[in-house]
Design an enzyme around this catalytic site. Structure first.
Site, PDB file in Angstrom:
ATOM      1  N   HIS A 299      -9.444  12.711   4.528  1.00 51.48           N
ATOM      2  CA  HIS A 299      -9.044  11.338   4.176  1.00 51.48           C
ATOM      3  C   HIS A 299      -8.745  10.577   5.456  1.00 51.48           C
ATOM      4  O   HIS A 299      -7.844  10.948   6.208  1.00 51.48           O
ATOM      5  CB  HIS A 299      -7.821  11.351   3.254  1.00 51.48           C
TER       6      HIS A 299
ATOM      7  N   TYR B 200      -0.068   5.214  -2.959  1.00 49.11           N
ATOM      8  CA  TYR B 200       1.396   5.258  -3.002  1.00 49.11           C
ATOM      9  C   TYR B 200       1.846   3.907  -3.528  1.00 49.11           C
ATOM     10  O   TYR B 200       1.570   2.889  -2.901  1.00 49.11           O
ATOM     11  CB  TYR B 200       1.971   5.478  -1.603  1.00 49.11           C
TER      12      TYR B 200
ATOM     13  N   PRO C  69       9.058  14.820  -1.108  1.00 46.58           N
ATOM     14  CA  PRO C  69       7.595  14.958  -0.997  1.00 46.58           C
ATOM     15  C   PRO C  69       6.843  13.680  -0.643  1.00 46.58           C
ATOM     16  O   PRO C  69       5.641  13.722  -0.416  1.00 46.58           O
ATOM     17  CB  PRO C  69       7.214  15.426  -2.402  1.00 46.58           C
TER      18      PRO C  69
ATOM     19  N   LYS D 188       5.258  16.193   3.851  1.00 42.62           N
ATOM     20  CA  LYS D 188       5.592  16.929   5.076  1.00 42.62           C
ATOM     21  C   LYS D 188       6.089  18.350   4.822  1.00 42.62           C
ATOM     22  O   LYS D 188       6.317  19.091   5.782  1.00 42.62           O
ATOM     23  CB  LYS D 188       6.638  16.153   5.885  1.00 42.62           C
TER      24      LYS D 188
ATOM     25  N   TYR E   7       2.018  10.029   9.528  1.00 42.96           N
ATOM     26  CA  TYR E   7       1.383  10.603   8.336  1.00 42.96           C
ATOM     27  C   TYR E   7       0.356  11.673   8.733  1.00 42.96           C
ATOM     28  O   TYR E   7       0.326  12.758   8.163  1.00 42.96           O
ATOM     29  CB  TYR E   7       0.715   9.522   7.489  1.00 42.96           C
TER      30      TYR E   7
HETATM   31  C1  PHB Z   1       0.087  15.976  -3.889  1.00 47.61           C
HETATM   32  O1  PHB Z   1      -1.160  15.883  -3.816  1.00 47.61           O
HETATM   33  O2  PHB Z   1       0.643  16.751  -4.686  1.00 47.61           O
HETATM   34  C2  PHB Z   1       0.914  15.116  -2.987  1.00 47.61           C
HETATM   35  C3  PHB Z   1       0.275  14.311  -2.087  1.00 47.61           C
HETATM   36  C4  PHB Z   1       1.037  13.485  -1.258  1.00 47.61           C
HETATM   37  C5  PHB Z   1       2.420  13.494  -1.340  1.00 47.61           C
HETATM   38  C6  PHB Z   1       3.040  14.339  -2.243  1.00 47.61           C
HETATM   39  C7  PHB Z   1       2.281  15.154  -3.080  1.00 47.61           C
HETATM   40  O3  PHB Z   1       3.130  12.693  -0.548  1.00 47.61           O
END
Ligand code: PHB
Ligand code: APR
Length: 389
Positions: free
Chosen positions: A72, A200, A292, A296, A384
């Site tokens: 990505h 997000y 989450p 990280k 990130y």
């Molecule tokens: C996930 O794919 O489960 C996932 C991805 C990004 C995050 C948290 C969880 O920030």
């Protein structure tokens, strides 16, 4: 039994350390409390920083990740119906790899098996001893017998609830914690992802995240009350609420289906200092937890493993003890930056119960600044994709 490094905990941190040490000719034994099936049944995040991707290559276990993972080059941030993209490639020249933590753990187990490694499951009563001597050891029960494992070093990779952190005397141990007043309700569904990048989303109804595992396996999260249980949420209620929290055009595209996994995770920031005591070193969730939101968790475990692996190899190969003596401060320096980024992403994108109108305007202004400032986007992007080790 005798080995060079006794590793307590057969999660991703313990297995990655064992595999990297093996590649460097250092022996280890992994003691895991649960069965392998149980460890592999845990659904966890799946965004790998460049540093972890490189470690997977160093460990010789990158083949399936490179074949099945998704690179990505960016991610999407939504605020209500407004959406913009953070272009990691443009801003940092780097990217992330979307590849499930469960798959990373599976690849590590297969590599350990292929190397004929000793990974003992369903070990109970695991107890480290003589940590401040040159001859520490671990005792444990396995298949009804008491075992003693003598070693040079112990790696505490036993997660947040494991015994190793408790071995650091309270007189020297400091713990820092922030518990967030909400949880994440996560759903896994065999449906095509709503977008080919993560979304997000901050909305007046709360946070939402659209993620994926593969072209027909999607992972979605919504912010929920801590008092909620998965049974409080039917699949339809989940999909309806998710649609309300993402931009309309994404909501119109969303393909829904039955959830094959549904769970609620609390959000917490936690750090333990120091991360070593005598000849015992903590890695991963045993020493720190991140919410989450910044993806990280696994990546901070990997950076710990990176520093410990290099320190132990330098000690065994050249008798060099610099890395060993400074492991805790080196690991913590990077951990605190990951904690800050995860706290910032969480504060930026969630609705907090006691938030004032002024707080909400601050959040909106922070997101607007991120949307329109290359400097702000670069700061987010470099955190990130992963700060250098
Ligand atoms: C996930 O794919 O489960 C996932 C991805 C990004 C995050 C948290 C969880 O920030
Ligand atoms: N004896 C032996 N093993 C133990 C004990 C014990 N007393 N207590 C816990 N364990 C094992 C757990 O069963 C688990 O398999 O230690 C392992 C710790 O693994 P994780 O919790 O996955 O932690 P870590 O390897 O540090 O990986 C961090 O996991 O929780 C996610 O978000 C987190 O992604 C991050 C990653």
């Amino acid at each position: 039994m005798r080995t060079q490094v006794a590793i307590i905990g057969g999660g991703p941190a313990g297995l990655l350390l064992s595999q990297l040490l093996h590649k460097a000719g250092v022996a280890s034994v992994v003691l895991e409390r649960r069965s392998r099936e149980y460890v592999l049944s845990r659904i966890r995040a799946g965004v790998l920083e460049t540093g972890l991707v490189n470690l997977m290559h160093e460990a010789g276990i990158a083949e399936r990740m490179d074949r099945e993972g998704f690179i990505h080059d960016g991610t999407l941030i939504a605020n209500g119906n407004d959406q913009f993209r953070i272009d990691f490639k443009e801003l940092t020249g780097s990217h992330v790899m979307v590849y499930g933590q469960t798959e990373v753990t599976r690849d590590l187990y297969e590599a350990r098996d292929a190397a004929g490694a000793t990974v003992m499951h369903e070990c109970s009563g695991v107890k480290p001893h003589d940590l401040t001597t040159d001859a520490p050891y671990v005792t444990f029960f396995h298949e009804g017998a008491v075992h003693r494992l003598d070693c040079d070093f112990i790696a505490g990779c036993d997660g947040f609830h494991g015994p190793c952190r408790q071995e650091i005397p309270l007189s020297v141990r400091r713990e820092f914690e922030k518990v967030y007043p909400f949880g994440w309700l996560g759903v896994l569904s065999e449906t095509p992802p709503v977008d080919n990048e993560l979304i997000y989303s901050n909305s007046e109804r709360g946070f939402a995240l659209c993620s994926m595992r593969n072209a027909n396996l999607s992972r979605y999260y919504i912010q929920c009350q801590l008092s909620d249980t998965p049974d409080d949420w039917t699949d339809d209620a989940f999909w309806d609420e998710l649609r309300r929290r993402i931009p309309e055009e994404a909501a119109d595209r969303l393909v829904t289906g039955p959830s094959i996994e549904k769970s609620i995770a609390p959000l917490r920031s936690f750090v333990c200092e120091p991360m070593q005591w005598g000849r015992m070193f903590l890695c991963g969730d045993a020493a720190h937890i991140v919410p989450p939101t910044g993806a990280k968790g696994l990546n901070t475990a990997a950076s710990d493993v990176n520093y410990l692996w290099r320190a132990l190899v330098a000690w065994y190969n050249d008798g060099e003890r610099g890395g060993i003596d400074t492991y805790s401060e080196t690991a913590l320096a990077r951990i605190w930056k990951a904690e800050r980024f995860s706290w910032w992403m969480t504060t930026l994108l969630h609705r907090l119960p006691e938030q004032s109108e002024f707080d909400i305007r601050m959040q909106d202004a922070d997101i607007a600044y991120l949307q329109h400032s290359t400097a702000a986007q670069t700061a987010m992007a470099e955190n990130y994709v992963g700060l250098p080790y």
